[in-house]
Design a protein around this motif. Structure first.
Motif, short mmCIF file in Angstrom:
data_model
loop_
_atom_site.label_atom_id
_atom_site.label_comp_id
_atom_site.label_asym_id
_atom_site.label_seq_id
_atom_site.Cartn_x
_atom_site.Cartn_y
_atom_site.Cartn_z
N PRO A 224 1.82 -0.46 3.55
CA PRO A 224 2.24 -1.33 4.59
C PRO A 224 3.42 -2.14 4.26
O PRO A 224 3.65 -2.51 3.02
CB PRO A 224 0.87 -2.35 4.62
CG PRO A 224 -0.11 -1.58 3.92
CD PRO A 224 0.54 -0.55 2.63
N ASN A 225 4.22 -2.37 4.96
CA ASN A 225 5.32 -3.29 4.93
C ASN A 225 5.20 -4.81 4.95
O ASN A 225 5.85 -5.57 5.80
CB ASN A 225 6.45 -2.83 6.20
CG ASN A 225 7.71 -3.05 5.81
OD1 ASN A 225 8.12 -3.46 4.66
ND2 ASN A 225 8.74 -3.32 7.02
N THR A 226 4.02 -5.15 4.19
CA THR A 226 3.90 -6.50 3.86
C THR A 226 3.46 -6.57 2.54
O THR A 226 3.15 -5.61 1.95
CB THR A 226 3.00 -6.92 5.08
OG1 THR A 226 2.90 -8.39 5.00
CG2 THR A 226 1.64 -6.15 4.90
N LYS A 227 3.25 -7.91 2.22
CA LYS A 227 2.69 -8.05 0.94
C LYS A 227 1.16 -7.99 0.75
O LYS A 227 0.83 -8.92 1.58
CB LYS A 227 3.28 -9.53 0.24
CG LYS A 227 2.93 -9.71 -1.12
CD LYS A 227 3.28 -11.26 -1.53
CE LYS A 227 3.04 -11.40 -2.92
NZ LYS A 227 3.49 -12.76 -3.46
N VAL A 228 0.66 -7.13 0.37
CA VAL A 228 -0.88 -6.99 0.36
C VAL A 228 -1.41 -7.53 -1.16
O VAL A 228 -1.00 -6.93 -2.08
CB VAL A 228 -1.23 -5.64 0.55
CG1 VAL A 228 -2.84 -5.30 0.67
CG2 VAL A 228 -0.96 -5.09 1.83
N LYS A 229 -2.43 -8.38 -1.18
CA LYS A 229 -2.93 -8.94 -2.43
C LYS A 229 -3.75 -7.75 -2.88
O LYS A 229 -4.40 -7.15 -2.46
CB LYS A 229 -3.78 -10.14 -2.08
CG LYS A 229 -2.84 -11.37 -1.63
CD LYS A 229 -3.87 -12.56 -1.52
CE LYS A 229 -2.93 -13.72 -0.92
NZ LYS A 229 -3.94 -14.99 -0.47
N ALA A 230 -3.63 -7.81 -4.29
CA ALA A 230 -4.14 -6.81 -5.14
C ALA A 230 -5.77 -6.77 -4.87
O ALA A 230 -6.42 -5.67 -4.65
CB ALA A 230 -3.94 -6.90 -6.55
N ALA A 231 -6.29 -7.94 -5.09
CA ALA A 231 -7.81 -8.11 -4.80
C ALA A 231 -8.29 -7.82 -3.65
O ALA A 231 -9.17 -6.91 -3.40
CB ALA A 231 -8.26 -9.71 -5.24
N ALA A 232 -7.58 -7.96 -2.26
CA ALA A 232 -7.96 -7.47 -1.04
C ALA A 232 -7.69 -5.82 -1.15
O ALA A 232 -8.75 -5.18 -0.52
CB ALA A 232 -7.06 -8.09 0.18
N ALA A 233 -6.80 -5.34 -1.72
CA ALA A 233 -6.55 -3.90 -1.55
C ALA A 233 -7.74 -3.26 -2.37
O ALA A 233 -8.15 -2.10 -1.96
CB ALA A 233 -5.22 -3.55 -2.14
N LEU A 234 -7.88 -4.08 -3.45
CA LEU A 234 -9.04 -3.32 -4.29
C LEU A 234 -10.37 -3.17 -3.33
O LEU A 234 -11.21 -2.35 -3.67
CB LEU A 234 -9.14 -4.23 -5.47
CG LEU A 234 -10.28 -3.54 -6.54
CD1 LEU A 234 -10.03 -2.13 -6.90
CD2 LEU A 234 -10.32 -4.59 -7.86
N ILE A 235 -10.98 -4.42 -2.56
CA ILE A 235 -11.99 -4.16 -2.26
C ILE A 235 -12.09 -3.14 -0.89
O ILE A 235 -12.92 -2.54 -0.86
CB ILE A 235 -12.18 -5.72 -1.48
CG1 ILE A 235 -12.36 -6.70 -2.39
CG2 ILE A 235 -13.41 -5.84 -0.30
CD1 ILE A 235 -12.29 -8.16 -1.94
N GLY A 236 -10.82 -3.21 -0.41
CA GLY A 236 -10.83 -2.11 0.74
C GLY A 236 -10.78 -0.62 0.10
O GLY A 236 -11.34 0.17 0.48
N GLY A 237 -10.42 -0.62 -1.26
CA GLY A 237 -10.30 0.65 -1.91
C GLY A 237 -11.64 0.99 -2.31
O GLY A 237 -11.88 2.21 -2.43
N VAL A 238 -12.35 -0.11 -2.82
CA VAL A 238 -13.76 0.36 -3.12
C VAL A 238 -14.56 0.76 -2.00
O VAL A 238 -15.44 1.85 -1.99
CB VAL A 238 -14.46 -1.06 -3.91
CG1 VAL A 238 -15.87 -0.99 -3.92
CG2 VAL A 238 -13.87 -1.35 -5.06
N PHE A 239 -14.34 0.24 -0.94
CA PHE A 239 -15.25 0.62 0.23
C PHE A 239 -14.73 1.93 0.76
O PHE A 239 -15.72 2.80 1.01
CB PHE A 239 -14.98 -0.52 1.68
CG PHE A 239 -15.85 -1.39 1.55
CD1 PHE A 239 -17.13 -1.52 2.29
CD2 PHE A 239 -15.71 -2.66 0.90
CE1 PHE A 239 -17.93 -2.47 2.33
CE2 PHE A 239 -16.43 -3.98 1.03
CZ PHE A 239 -17.50 -3.63 1.57
N ALA A 240 -13.54 2.12 0.79
CA ALA A 240 -13.03 3.50 1.37
C ALA A 240 -13.40 4.73 0.20
O ALA A 240 -13.82 5.69 0.64
CB ALA A 240 -11.39 3.51 1.36
N GLY A 241 -13.34 4.30 -1.10
CA GLY A 241 -13.47 5.13 -2.06
C GLY A 241 -14.84 5.84 -2.11
O GLY A 241 -15.02 6.95 -2.11
#
Length: 444
Positions: A224-241
């Motif tokens: 994404p062409n914006t600053k994504v917080k690592a914690a939020a990305a990790l939570i989304g990654g856990v759900f998606a993974g």
């Protein structure tokens, strides 16, 4: 009443009936769980996400062989290209034995690509296909994160080529290091103990989930062409993974029990299953991105918001405040505002802010400076931007829409509207954004 609509209303009522700030730990967990369930429920029913998933399936079919060929050529220089086949088998594992046949065919296509025969134009087309695939994914994620501006061509080319060149090397280097450690004599002796062997077995079963979570998390952080917080990305990654792995198991079970489809579609069955698996994979990735965006900006996903249906005055106020904030930071040499910080400061939905910023940019009142996190600057000197200019930027699109409807002229009504415009011009026509900035006391 539609059962799905009823379920949606229940999630809204239960998920937002209490304030998180006043709830205890158990209450917060229950409320957050309901809200995440609501986000997932809405995401899977979102027509835009499904359409973007279908679009990504189409571009994947065009880019898959060039992508593998590109990775194959890079990995061949390091002598680890054979492991790419193993990874492809794992990705197509939900297709069962037919996935192995499909993987072999794809590898055959890759090995038969002769770059020398393609020539410079053909090679450029292959690279363009790869970049367009990543760009389409970036655009989909930008939409979820309410980002209007994409990276410019030079940024796309450098960033995407870095991913294509370095990504495969890092992935297979990690796999190679893990395999080397597991085959070492010391590790084998340690694993020979009963408890350690059981622990290694459990870890081995979890590794595919960890790798899937890591892959999704990195995509959410960097694309994404914006600053994504690592914690939020990790939570989304856990759900998606986790969802991707579970869906893979369910899909594999479906393929095994779908012998009748093989009889109907014959050799095309594996292609149909492959397309379905691609669709679900992309949809899960986009749903995980929606979850990540929610955890970074939970207020923007509140279903009770009514700003999108608010009147003209509300949208004018949002545009004027946004213009004031952008001009204020620029005038006082402060850090420019980005979309996320503006949305948080104004407390409005991303759609409303997106509309305001788009109107200001179309009117030439602000400009977007692209980068890793796009920011906004005044489009011209704040001393030349009047309050009326800002209000007109919000109103003109609606007036153009009315003009297209070809409403028959009415002299008396037109004259009354012109009087109203002259009155507005007389009252605030000379007030500028700089006047607002200088009249503000204290700090923001």
């Amino acid at each position: 009443m539609d059962p799905l609509k009823k379920f949606d209303d229940i999630l809204v009522a239960k998920g937002w009936e209490h304030d998180l700030k006043t709830s205890d730990r158990a209450g917060k967990f229950r409320i957050k769980s309901l809200r995440v369930l609501f986000i997932l429920f809405r995401a899977f029913r979102d027509e835009e996400l499904t359409l973007r998933s279908m679009s990504l399936v189409y571009t994947t079919l065009l880019a898959l062989v060039p992508l593998l060929a590109f990775s194959f050529s890079v990995l061949k220089a390091f002598g680890v290209h054979a492991k790419m086949e193993i990874l492809l088998y794992q990705l197509l594992e939900p297709l069962g034995p037919k996935g192995v046949d499909l993987a072999l065919r794809i590898i055959g296509f890759v090995e038969n690509i002769n770059v020398g025969v393609l020539g410079s134009i053909g090679l450029l087309l292959l690279i363009y296909t790869l970049i367009s695939q990543i760009q389409k994914l970036e655009n989909a994620l930008n939409t979820i994160w309410n980002v209007r501006a994409s990276r410019n061509f030079s940024q796309r080319f450098s960033n995407y080529m870095s991913v294509l060149l370095v990504g495969p090397v890092l992935i297979f280097s990690a796999i190679g290091i893990t395999a080397t450690l597991m085959s070492s004599t010391l590790v084998k002796k340690v694993l020979s103990f009963g408890a350690m062997g059981d622990l290694a077995y459990v870890i081995g079963r979890l590794v595919p989930y960890v790798l899937a979570i890591l892959a999704f998390t990195l995509i959410y952080i960097f694309l994404p062409n914006t600053k994504v917080k690592a914690a939020a990305a990790l939570i989304g990654g856990v759900f998606a993974g986790i969802l991707w792995k579970i869906t893979g198991l369910a899909f594999a079970s479906f393929v095994v029990t779908s012998a009748k489809y093989s009889k109907i579609y014959s050799g095309f069955a594996v292609v149909i299953f492959f397309l379905l698996w691609l669709y679900w994979s992309w949809l899960i990735l986009l749903v995980g991105a929606r979850v990540a965006a929610y955890f970074q900006h939970p207020d923007l996903f509140d279903p009770r918001r009514t700003e999108d249906k608010a009147g003209k005055r509300f949208h004018e106020r949002v545009a004027l405040i946004a213009m004031f904030l952008i001009g204020y930071n620029f005038y006082h040499n402060k850090s420019p505002w980005d979309f996320d910080s503006l949305a948080e400061r104004l407390g409005c939905s991303g759609n409303v802010l997106h509309r305001a910023l788009s109107s200001l940019e179309k009117g030439g009142l602000i400009i977007t400076v692209s980068g890793d996190n796009p920011v906004y600057l005044p489009g011209r000197d704040t001393e030349t931007i009047t309050v009326k200019d800002v209000l007109d930027s919000v109103r003109l699109p609606e007036e153009d829409s009315d003009t297209r409807k070809k409403v028959p002229p009415m002299p008396e009504v037109d004259e009354a509207l012109e009087k109203m415009d002259r009155a507005l011009s007389d009252s605030v026509g000379k007030d500028t954004v700089k006047d607002l900035i200088l009249s503000h006391t204290g700090d923001l």
